[in-house]
Write an enzyme that holds these catalytic residues in place. Sequence first.
Site, PDB file in Angstrom:
ATOM      1  N   TYR A  51       0.895  -1.509  -0.079  1.00 34.45           N
ATOM      2  CA  TYR A  51       0.033  -0.198  -0.108  1.00 34.45           C
ATOM      3  C   TYR A  51       0.719   0.595  -0.233  1.00 34.45           C
ATOM      4  CZ  TYR A  51      -4.400  -3.092   1.130  1.00 34.45           C
ATOM      5  OH  TYR A  51      -5.636  -3.930   1.319  1.00 34.45           O
ATOM      6  N   SER A 233     -13.795  -3.958   0.504  1.00 41.48           N
ATOM      7  CA  SER A 233     -14.843  -3.157  -0.594  1.00 41.48           C
ATOM      8  C   SER A 233     -16.387  -3.616  -0.361  1.00 41.48           C
ATOM      9  CB  SER A 233     -14.168  -3.581  -1.929  1.00 41.48           C
ATOM     10  OG  SER A 233     -12.634  -3.319  -2.291  1.00 41.48           O
ATOM     11  N   GLY A 236     -17.896  -1.803  -3.249  1.00 43.28           N
ATOM     12  CA  GLY A 236     -17.482  -1.358  -4.506  1.00 43.28           C
ATOM     13  C   GLY A 236     -16.844  -0.310  -5.426  1.00 43.28           C
ATOM     14  N   PHE A 237     -15.762  -0.378  -4.391  1.00 40.00           N
ATOM     15  CA  PHE A 237     -14.656   1.023  -4.325  1.00 40.00           C
ATOM     16  C   PHE A 237     -15.825   2.112  -5.130  1.00 40.00           C
ATOM     17  CE2 PHE A 237     -11.388  -1.038  -4.928  1.00 40.00           C
ATOM     18  CZ  PHE A 237     -10.214  -0.903  -5.048  1.00 40.00           C
ATOM     19  N   GLY A 238     -16.893   3.035  -4.168  1.00 41.60           N
ATOM     20  CA  GLY A 238     -17.249   3.530  -4.258  1.00 41.60           C
ATOM     21  C   GLY A 238     -19.381   3.519  -4.988  1.00 41.60           C
ATOM     22  N   GLY A 242     -23.644   5.870  -4.519  1.00 50.90           N
ATOM     23  CA  GLY A 242     -24.166   6.365  -5.489  1.00 50.90           C
ATOM     24  C   GLY A 242     -23.553   7.908  -6.286  1.00 50.90           C
ATOM     25  N   LYS A 243     -22.376   7.899  -5.821  1.00 46.24           N
ATOM     26  CA  LYS A 243     -21.489   8.947  -6.323  1.00 46.24           C
ATOM     27  C   LYS A 243     -21.237   8.667  -8.120  1.00 46.24           C
ATOM     28  CE  LYS A 243     -16.901   7.354  -4.785  1.00 46.24           C
ATOM     29  NZ  LYS A 243     -16.013   8.213  -3.793  1.00 46.24           N
TER      30      LYS A 243
END
Length: 339
Positions: A51, A233, A236-238, A242-243
């Site tokens: 990371y 996750s 789901g990686f954002g 909803g963005k």
Amino acid sequence: MKTIALGPLHITPICLGTMTFGEQVDEAGSFAILDRALERGVTFIDTAEMYPVPPKAETYGATEAILGRWFAARPGVRQKVVLASKVAGPARGMNWLRGGKPDVTTADIERACHDSLKRLQTDVIDLYQIHWPNRNVPMFGGVYFDPAKDQDQTGVHDQLEAFAKLIKAGKVRAIGLSNETPWGLLEFVRVAEQHGLPRVVSVQNPYCLINRVVDNGLDEALHKSGVALLGYSPLGFGLLTGKYDERGIHDPTSKGRMALFERMKQQRWGRPESQAAAKRYNALARANGLTPTKMALAFCYTNWRVASTIIGVTTVAQMDECLDAWGTTLSTELLAEID
């Protein structure tokens, strides 16, 4: 927040993932997020030698180093935290990782652990995991196993012996796997029991509304072998916040990792079907009076398969939103609609 037994460890059912620290989040921001996590009762923290993500030579190890400086600046905090880290698997095209070798030897495992301990400024890693299997296996969105790609690599027995040595030396307390398959989990359990070697206590795999691969056999293997799932996750990686619903992952104004990093768009979460499914889930959440984030997290928080849900954030506000979703329950009818 009650803790859950994980071998010799006691973990919180929410874990703070740190793969954004050192890339999307600077050191001051990372410290603020870490402080808020402790303030709100989250004492389980996960990191990795590789990371931040996306991984690159210039930032390799930076996240662990940030955590190490946080521990150094907060006397007594290390004793309150259950710290998890990971040794990277085979290089998979990352030529800067152990010279690009397609194998991770016992010496590599020991060296990686010692290097992580130094960066983390600690004497022990509570949970040390293999980041991805040291063998040919579909992962990170791969679907099919291809036996033609098998090759000679350090096997399960030798890997477990390396971990046994680290445990005996007091450098590691418990071990786990990540991005693992049902066969891989059960082989690690079988070899450990047959040879009196350390038994894995956890598997860290993706689990969310748009990735339920765990449900296809791994959940049974985990349950029957008494090994815990650490689900990563959950959003789901954002996609499940909803963005991206309106302007998609190619929105140049977005600060989300799917929009920021081109390589992310090429992976599992960037697939058109992933985006389409996420939009349907997000609409379902709104139709039931929930934010997409709250429904997606509640799905993981209340799922019998998941011992601890790993959340990744870039701001304190996001941390609070994720923690505020704790305690939300989904009706039987809504769960049926989700399915």
